[in-house]
Scaffold this motif. Structure first.
Motif, PDB file in Angstrom:
ATOM      1  N   GLN A 194     -63.853  33.328 -92.990  1.00 15.21           N
ATOM      2  CA  GLN A 194     -64.745  32.361 -93.624  1.00 15.21           C
ATOM      3  C   GLN A 194     -64.289  30.946 -93.324  1.00 15.21           C
ATOM      4  N   GLN A 195     -65.212  30.112 -92.898  1.00 13.40           N
ATOM      5  CA  GLN A 195     -64.879  28.730 -92.578  1.00 13.40           C
ATOM      6  C   GLN A 195     -65.750  27.804 -93.420  1.00 13.40           C
ATOM      7  N   VAL A 196     -65.093  27.019 -94.218  1.00 19.36           N
ATOM      8  CA  VAL A 196     -65.826  26.051 -95.036  1.00 19.36           C
ATOM      9  C   VAL A 196     -65.297  24.652 -94.735  1.00 19.36           C
ATOM     10  N   TYR A 307     -75.766  25.809 -87.518  1.00 20.38           N
ATOM     11  CA  TYR A 307     -75.256  26.867 -88.403  1.00 20.38           C
ATOM     12  C   TYR A 307     -74.210  27.685 -87.660  1.00 20.38           C
ATOM     13  N   ARG A 308     -73.376  28.367 -88.423  1.00 18.53           N
ATOM     14  CA  ARG A 308     -72.375  29.237 -87.819  1.00 18.53           C
ATOM     15  C   ARG A 308     -72.942  30.648 -87.777  1.00 18.53           C
ATOM     16  N   GLY A 309     -72.988  31.212 -86.587  1.00 19.07           N
ATOM     17  CA  GLY A 309     -73.600  32.517 -86.399  1.00 19.07           C
ATOM     18  C   GLY A 309     -72.662  33.673 -86.718  1.00 19.07           C
ATOM     19  N   ALA A 310     -73.228  34.879 -86.612  1.00 21.26           N
ATOM     20  CA  ALA A 310     -72.451  36.092 -86.883  1.00 21.26           C
ATOM     21  C   ALA A 310     -71.388  36.308 -85.813  1.00 21.26           C
ATOM     22  N   THR A 313     -69.542  31.479 -83.711  1.00 12.47           N
ATOM     23  CA  THR A 313     -69.721  30.191 -83.034  1.00 12.47           C
ATOM     24  C   THR A 313     -70.862  29.401 -83.676  1.00 12.47           C
ATOM     25  N   VAL A 314     -70.920  28.131 -83.298  1.00 11.39           N
ATOM     26  CA  VAL A 314     -71.927  27.251 -83.877  1.00 11.39           C
ATOM     27  C   VAL A 314     -73.226  27.349 -83.075  1.00 11.39           C
ATOM     28  N   ASN A 371     -70.372  36.346 -91.953  1.00 10.93           N
ATOM     29  CA  ASN A 371     -69.541  37.520 -91.697  1.00 10.93           C
ATOM     30  C   ASN A 371     -70.261  38.807 -92.078  1.00 10.93           C
ATOM     31  N   GLU A 372     -70.161  39.808 -91.197  1.00 11.86           N
ATOM     32  CA  GLU A 372     -70.669  41.131 -91.543  1.00 11.86           C
ATOM     33  C   GLU A 372     -69.568  41.855 -92.310  1.00 11.86           C
TER      34      GLU A 372
END
Lengths: 717, 717
Positions: A194-196, A307-310, A313-314, A371-372
């Protein structure tokens, strides 16, 4: 002082509180914050990424949202929280106003707390600091009023703490200017990576007074008469984007204006269903449920479209990207409700899911912050996406179909075994729950088959139809009348106890054989045939609500809200009562539905009989209170139950309203006697999405005794 | 985000909380707000007219201050309250911020309450309105922060309500401008004719939304991000003066500045006694007691010098006029403490009393808001005024003597009988309590005699000396060893029960014969002689702390804090322990004084063993903790007890400090072994006011066993 002339100029302002169009007044945000509801308490806007509110220490399962009513210590006000999940995460980027720079937590009392949709207020015990929170989609807006005798006010920025499994892996912050602090927090928990990123903009200059490692900063300022405010923008992409989110969503410092905007956003959404009732308790439960259905999915992109994808990456897109998909729960009622009242969101939800599929090779299972988590079983993204497509929303059906098929045909989570054996053998799958998996896959496969058929893909249709019948061809045990685990040799696993449950280590998922005997929502008539006759099916179904047995000491805590072995507190039971409609006994459904609505939903702290599950428990209530429920997982057949209110006007989009009137409705008159659709006699015990969608009026006449309505074979679903 | 460079510029601000000169931090304003302490809770400055705080409904005796900790409903924030009385009054001019114009009370919780000297803060339960209060001498300053989702804020002005017996007789208000409302409230209660005028100045325009009769106005305003503030000036003279009080004391809107000023005012006053101790509990009790001694007498004139006299008319003076004289309580310890630490107030107190005497024909008995309530018995104004004169404060002694004599010679409250019979016959006085009256008059008469002697008025001296011996010549019964009611025929009233008490309907006032046997503080040696010998006196005094008897069901509730029949909870007992000094047994006093200080004063809500009595209970503790007590009602002989702290530095004015050091002091070493005054051996068990006044150092050595100190006849008081 006799000279005082008393003013006679008196007028009464009409209080906005009693305005008929104020729906937020009916919301009690505390419902479900105690017991095992796991409901988030704090400030947010509908479908916002930010859910800003008090974050307590994780003291156990009941702290999944970061807040449990029983607690009285908080460690800060985190910007993001989950609502109603059975696993904890988030709680990121917490601020704690304090007088004492050694303090890392604060006592509080609910007597000093006030919450309304989009607004949270608390006076901290001890310090007396008054905290107010509101939010936009991507920004948590804090207002702290320090006691007037405070000289130096302090705000602790805590990047270390998280909820549940969440552990910070790295963090950092930087003071960009006297009033701007930016930083990041990476963590691993339920969401593995997780990246915040955040940008905290203060209303007055602050000084970094003390720092602990990279993760805790104590900022101080000289207290004056003015409250200090902080806008915390959140992004999964970058601090720059976080700052852009602040600048776009809350350019100024009008806190009250932000609260009013949040209130309006809620009011607009809640107003999509306008009910008429004298039952204040039920109205409070209804609008609180409706409120709870709009905490997720959460918007998960920045104002500039990043947005950050699954894939980690952005990406950049011209759609609204979402996250927090608790699909195993929400495909059942929350998404079918969403398709009715949130038409403009369906395209974006579909786009999000298709992008996730492109990025991770399958549709989302339980997606959290990009994240899945692969949480729960089955392919619950399939019914949701298929439903959107089948209901005629403007999506590329071929692309949708491709994603459905790809998800159904991948090899993970037992699908390889399913493809090989037609079911998942208990002795070959290492993670248990094979019956639950098999039945969930079967109902998803039915959705794939349905779209395949519509698109003329006959071979695929046959293939997935076959897979959708695995319940009949493999799991159903005619001798016992239950779905049972099957070995690779085709034998039912022994020993067998229909009541027993060992949480996540038996053939079912959060349930026992009694609860899983009914998980064939896609082919109820087929399931009836398994039992031999409608009479025998009815006898078994009747007994579900009566039988009593011991689930054992290791039973799933999710088996709750029990009526006999019917477990309303968990999702696999949610469609079961409506199955009576399929055998022409809708009155049996009516009495049970009323019982559930009146007794298993309460306007109290512990008013939910199980986890809220990100809106699903509440969505069941909303649909059931309207008198409608989509049993079959995709396509739009809403089965009638027992409408709870005199009247409900549903804004179905495009300026259309679908009105459901229930004449003579009361606590005794729970049975539908007859119905009219747009003035014409209507005999079917179900209605199609397209009929709802075009607007109109469905008029029921209710009575105290079961009627012939819905009993004729041709009128059943 | 790896590019973030973590700030290493870290520094720690020294918290002002731990500063050595911050005395307000040791005050716990909750002490005495539960139990029967009757202590005011809210915001005020030392000796201020305004005591602004929550006003609850009067639910019984324990609501005399308008606030009892057990309660959770308030009806507003009144500008004035009593503290520690046994009768309720005031609570005038209450404001209640509210969202709902139908609301007339609000729930609240102590968990949402925060109080420090001069500052009160509360978040109202339900509405979530955050209330902050501070005060100057004549102005209550309110800051209300309405929840951010409030559109229309409301403030209810309530002139109707009062505390206890208080009933509004007339009221009115007028909106002078968009931000100024003035008005008045006249009431009859404990104070028979109370006149309060006010000017409420709002920080933003308000509109009179609704009015109920002349006494309730509901003002509304549009809520914005800013808090709304109200300054409520109080005057007993006129609304114009009330407005002048606001303009002079709080010209601007710096609420935090006003809080800081109030805090400073308290800190300056509390700092007059600086103690050194490791006992945090005792320190908290000490400074809370010191705080409580400065709630009254209350300043009772306007900034321009106008005040309402005891004759009901408006006067003008160049002195500070005071009110709230609970003299029957406070002549014992509160005023003797005041003469030590508040030298600059003595002239004004004397001037106030002389003016009252001129206006009503006698010195104040229990003065409240310019009204003589004649509450309690005796002439308690006499010892207070005589003490000021005898201690050498700059007052006109002839004028003082005239007032003393006039008060002693008037005809009311049994004095006519006293003058005729030399005592007050039980069968001729209609209001009971003749023994208490007689003994109180006797001790007051001793004060008159003393000043008469000093002024060379020999005849008067003899006359009042004779009257002061009535205890011996009339009330003392040698057979039983008690003071008893005497009939006009000179016989002791029968039947007699030394334990029995019928509240205010027997020969004593809030006590029984056991407690009143000792009320001869002006002539302890004379009392000893009545018993026949020091040994017999000692035996009787010892038994006081042991005997157990039934006071009966109608006993005075003021008989509390019992050790045997010693009742520390009420004033007539307060000097008794120190009488051991007069018979050369100071060690018996030491152990009992420590017991009382350690057990009958606690740092808890119900930490007082009886009514606070407007500072008297607390003043006893302050003096006793210093190791000093003025037993004889006027003149300045302070008898030693058992100093509680390692060191106490008392600011006695004129830049002088009197330091009391107690070496080896601890929980066991409670007995004075020897003493030095300014380095020289000091053997007397008492010290005169003039020795304290000139500053210096009194150094005790403490030990675990009784010593010879204070036992020699020549060294006794």
């Amino acid at each position: 002082m006799r000279r005082i002339i008393l003013s006679i100029f008196t007028f009464v302002l009409v209080s906005s509180i009693v305005s008929a169009r104020n729906y937020t007044q009916f919301v009690d945000p505390y419902i479900g914050t105690g017991g095992h509801g796991h409901v988030f308490l704090g400030a947010n806007v509908p479908f916002g990424l930010v859910q800003v509110g008090p974050t307590e220490m994780t003291r156990g399962w009941d702290w999944c949202s970061g807040y449990h009513y029983s607690d009285s210590i908080l460690i800060g006000f985190g910007q993001m929280h989950l609502s109603g999940t059975g696993i904890g995460d988030l709680g990121d980027i917490a601020l704690l106003p304090t007088l004492d720079n050694r303090q890392r937590s604060a006592r509080f009392s609910h007597l000093a707390e006030r919450v309304r949709p989009g607004y949270y207020s608390l006076m901290l015990d001890g310090s007396g600091i008054h905290v107010e929170l509101t939010a936009t989609q991507r920004v948590g807006f804090h207002r702290y009023s320090f006691p007037a005798d405070t000289k130096t006010g302090r705000i602790i920025l805590n990047l270390k703490q998280g909820i549940g499994w969440d552990k910070m892996t790295s963090a950092g912050f930087k003071q960009e200017s006297p009033t701007v602090v930016t930083g990041f927090r990476h963590s691993s928990g339920w969401a593995k990576n997780q990246q915040v990123y955040f940008a905290a903009v203060f209303s007055r200059p602050v000084i970094l007074e003390k720092q602990e490692n990279d993760s805790v900063g104590i900022f101080s300022f000289t207290n004056h008469n003015e409250s200090v405010m902080v806008k915390v923008g959140i992004s999964a992409v970058s601090t720059d984007n976080a700052l852009k989110n602040v600048e776009a969503e809350i350019p100024g410092w009008d806190f009250n204006g932000a609260v009013a905007a949040a209130n309006k956003a809620w009011n607009d959404e809640l107003g999509k269903i306008d009910i008429q009732t004298d039952n204040e308790r039920a109205r409070r439960i209804f609008y609180t449920c409706l409120y709870h259905t709009m905490f997720a999915p959460s918007i998960f992109n920045d104002v500039n479209g990043d947005y950050r994808g699954a894939d980690g990456t952005v990406h950049h897109g011209d759609f609204v990207n979402y996250t927090t998909f608790s699909l195993w729960d929400t495909y059942r009622a929350a998404h079918p409700l969403s398709t009715l009242i949130h038409p403009t969101r369906q395209r974006d939800i579909a786009a999000t899911m298709l992008n996730i599929c492109a990025q991770q090779g399958k549709l989302p299972v339980w997606h959290l912050m990009g994240n899945e988590t692969d949480c729960m079983v089955g392919n619950p993204g399939i019914p949701v996406l298929a439903d959107i497509a089948l209901k005629g929303y403007n999506v590329d059906k071929e692309a949708v179909y491709k994603a459905l098929r790809q998800s159904a045909m991948c090899d993970d989570r037992g699908l390889n075994l399913l493809k090989k054996y037609g079911y998942i053998p208990t002795d070959l799958d290492s993670t248990y729950e094979t019956v639950a998996k098999g039945l969930e896959y079967a109902l998803a496969d039915a959705c794939v088959a349905r779209l395949a058929k519509q698109l003329g893909k006959t071979e695929d249709y046959k293939y997935f139809l076959k897979r959708s019948l695995s319940y009949r061809d493999h799991y159903f045990d005619k001798r016992t009348g239950f779905m049972r685990g099957v070995t690779s040799k085709g034998r039912f696993r022994e020993p067998f106890d229909a009541f027993k449950s060992i949480h996540r280590q038996d053939d079912y998922t959060e349930g026992n054989a009694w609860q899983y005997a009914w998980l064939v929502p896609h082919d109820v008539h087929g399931l009836v045939k398994c039992f031999g006759s409608e009479k025998r099916f009815a006898a078994k179904l009747d007994s579900l609500f009566i039988v009593d047995g011991d689930a054992g000491e290791e039973a799933s805590p999710d088996i709750s809200g029990l009526i006999g072995q019917y477990a309303h507190g968990n999702e696999p039971s949610h469609h079961i009562i409506y199955m009576y409609d399929y055998i022409g006994q809708p009155w049996k459904a009516a009495s049970k539905l009323r019982y559930v609505m009146n007794n298993l939903y309460r306007d109290s702290i512990d008013g939910l009989c199980g986890n809220e599950d990100v809106g699903q428990m509440s969505a069941w209530y909303i649909l059931s209170a309207l008198g409608l429920y989509q049993v079959e997982p995709a396509g739009g057949k809403y089965v009638f139950g027992s409408p709870l209110f005199k009247e409900a006007a549903v804004n179905v989009g495009n300026g259309k309203t679908f009105r459901i009137i229930a004449r003579n409705n009361n606590e005794q008159n729970i049975y539908i006697q007859n119905a009219k659709l747009n003035g014409k006699t209507y005999t079917k015990s179900y209605i199609y999405f397209q009929d709802l969608k075009r607007g109109g009026t469905l008029e029921f006449v209710m009575g105290p005794h079961p009627s012939k309505f819905g009993t004729a074979v041709k009128d059943r679903p």
